[in-house]
Structure formats: C-alpha cells, structure tokens
Design an enzyme around this catalytic site. Structure first.
Site, PDB file in Angstrom:
ATOM      1  N   GLU A 131      41.732  50.119  44.580  1.00 15.23           N
ATOM      2  CA  GLU A 131      42.090  49.824  46.105  1.00 15.23           C
ATOM      3  C   GLU A 131      42.617  48.681  46.588  1.00 15.23           C
ATOM      4  O   GLU A 131      41.506  48.060  46.932  1.00 15.23           O
ATOM      5  CB  GLU A 131      40.553  50.525  46.629  1.00 15.23           C
ATOM      6  N   GLU A 174      39.941  52.335  60.327  1.00 13.72           N
ATOM      7  CA  GLU A 174      38.607  52.560  59.402  1.00 13.72           C
ATOM      8  C   GLU A 174      38.215  51.941  61.357  1.00 13.72           C
ATOM      9  O   GLU A 174      37.733  51.168  61.307  1.00 13.72           O
ATOM     10  CB  GLU A 174      38.654  51.889  58.408  1.00 13.72           C
TER      11      GLU A 174
END
Ligand SMILES: *[C@@H]1O[C@H](CO)[C@@H](O)[C@H](O)[C@H]1NC(C)=O
Ligand SMILES: *[C@@H]1O[C@H](CO)[C@@H](O)[C@H](O)[C@H]1NC(C)=O
Ligand SMILES: *[C@@H]1O[C@H](CO)[C@@H](O)[C@H](O)[C@H]1NC(C)=O
Ligand SMILES: *[C@@H]1O[C@H](CO)[C@@H](O)[C@H](O)[C@H]1NC(C)=O
Length: 248
Positions: free
Chosen positions: A143, A228
């Site tokens: 990731e 986020e």
C-alpha cells in the site's frame, strides 16, 4: 407554464454540459461511477467515532474528475473514520517495470476546516503479485500512500525511516510498517500542504523500486485518492484530479 419552462431549461443545460448532474452520496458505503472513476464514501472506521459525511460528484470527463466532501467526526482522535475517495478504473494491471509515465494533477482546497482538524489528503496506491486485486485484499503486497497534507499531528502506519527525500520536485518523509498481509509505505509531504500537485507518479515508483524494496515485477492494481478523516469538521473541494496510466 413557468414550471415546465424552467424544467426544460435545466434539461437543456444538462445536455449542453454533457456531464453528470451533481449527485451527493450520503450512505456509508455508497458509490457512483463517473467517466474513468468511481467515487465512494467508504466510511470503514465510522464505528470508532460519531458523526456524518457526504460526498458530491461535481463533474467528470475522461481521466479528470471534480468532487467534494463535507464531514463532522468526533471521538477516537487516532482512528480513521472514513476514506472518501475516487478510484481510477482504467489502466490498471501493468507491471511497474512496464510503466512509461503516470501523469497526475491534483488541485484541492479546504473551503472550511475546524481548529485542530485531524485529516490527510492522500493517494492510496495498491500493488501486488497478480495483475488484479482490490484495495486491501489478499492480493495486496504494498500500500503506497502519498500524503499531500497531514493535519493535526496524525501519523501514517509504522515508523518514519527516511527524512526529507526529494522526489518529483517535492520533499518527503518516508514511513514504513506492516499492515495486515501487506506493507504500507507512506510518503508524507515535508513541505506542508501541496494544494497544486502536477507530477509523474513514475518518479515515486522508481524511488520505491530503487530505495524501498518494492519489486519492479509488482503489478499496479489500484489507484485511489481522497481524504482520511480522523477528527473535526471540514469541507474539502477537489477542483481537479486526474491520473492516467501510460504503459511502455
Ligand atoms: C449528510 O447528509 C445527511 C442526510 O442528508 C445529513 O443529515 C447530515 O447532516 C449531512 N452531514 C454533513 C456533515 O453535512
Ligand atoms: C486476486 O487475483 C486473482 C488472480 O489474478 C483474481 O482471480 C482474484 O479476483 C483477485 N482477488 C481479489 C480480491 O482481488
Ligand atoms: C529538506 O531539504 C531541502 C533541500 O533539499 C531543504 O531546502 C528543506 O529546508 C528541507 N526541509 C526540511 C523540513 O528539513
Ligand atoms: C484537469 O487537469 C487535467 C490534466 O492537467 C487537464 O487536462 C484538464 O483540462 C483539467 N480539467 C479542468 C476542469 O481544469
């Protein structure tokens, strides 16, 4: 008569723009497809706090998209509540060694933000051994996050391993750590908020291959970009995001 005339005018305006009507997502996991992209709310961590979030598709054409998201989240200051994001659906399944260029543009701004807002504005890129793999799946090896902003003292997964390395004309701190069955490598802007980002993502892949142990045989599986949200209130406008994957 006036009512029908107004409707007719709206319909004409919609046709002339040849773009989707602005649509707002309110459901926790709702998504909408637009041009090359899918915009999703992805409120995967909402249970760790209290609040709500809505995301709006403004326009999309080919490999460019404009959208916005507005949220209010409280409690669990260290927990991610949501990753409202757009995913590029075109051009995945290319080995990193076969990439000629991955040009990207990202222009964004906070139209409003609360004091002490805790949130990032970030790419979330997934690679793996098979050509296909959904984000955060058993097919994920790496990731790769690129944080254009990280406010309020939030930290990526793992620990900081490199300070202030120059890639693609900006300076970055590199964070690394294990995460489920993959490794997360985060490049966090050391230059503060980067609100007008126009680079070739290949520069990042070249660095990760040369310096961070990412195999060039890894396949690019997913590119997502979004925010986020940890804690606070904000209205984030993405006036233009684009990304294109050009194989050799
Ligand atoms: C999101 O939409 C819902 C339903 O329309 C509304 O109740 C809520 O206040 C909105 N949240 C924000 C942060 O605007
Ligand atoms: C993982 O890769 C295999 C083989 O390419 C594919 O069939 C499968 O759909 C992928 N699974 C996920 C969760 O992406
Ligand atoms: C990072 O390095 C550059 C030189 O490459 C320097 O100009 C800059 O001030 C450094 N930034 C930080 C936060 O140390
Ligand atoms: C968004 O950026 C791309 C790439 O720079 C550009 O081609 C496109 O025209 C831009 N779209 C808007 C609406 O500014």
């Amino acid at each position: 008569m006036a009512f029908f005339a107004a409707l007719f005018a709206l319909a004409l305006a919609g046709c002339a723009l040849a773009r989707p009507t602005a649509s707002t997502l309110t459901g926790a996991f709702t998504c909408v497809d637009a041009a090359d992209f899918t915009l999703c709310q992805n409120q995967w961590g909402a249970a760790s706090g209290v609040g709500s979030q809505n995301s709006t598709l403004l326009s999309a054409s080919g490999d460019s998209i404009s959208w916005s998201t507005v949220y209010t989240w409280e409690n669990g200051p260290n927990n991610v509540k949501t990753y409202a994001n757009v995913q590029q659906n075109v051009g995945m399944g290319v080995q990193l060694s076969d990439l000629a260029s991955v040009p990207t543009t990202w222009q964004w701004t906070y139209e409003s933000q609360s004091d002490g807002l805790r949130a990032d504005v970030s790419y979330d890129i997934w690679t793996g051994v098979p050509p296909t793999g959904t984000a955060a799946s058993r097919n994920s090896s790496f990731e790769i996050m690129i944080w254009l902003s990280g406010l309020g003292g939030i930290q990526p997964v793992g620990s900081q391993t490199v300070t202030n390395v120059s890639i693609a004309g900006f300076n970055w701190n590199v964070w690394k750590g294990p995460n489920a069955n993959w490794e997360t490598i985060s490049l966090v802007s050391a230059d503060g908020d980067i609100t007008d980002f126009q680079v070739d993502l290949k520069d990042f892949f070249d660095y990760l291959i040369a310096e961070q142990g990412v195999a060039s045989t890894q396949f690019l599986q997913v590119i997502q970009t979004g925010t986020e949200a940890f804690e606070g209130q904000a209205s984030l406008l993405i006036s233009n995001f684009s990304v294109a994957v050009n194989p050799q």
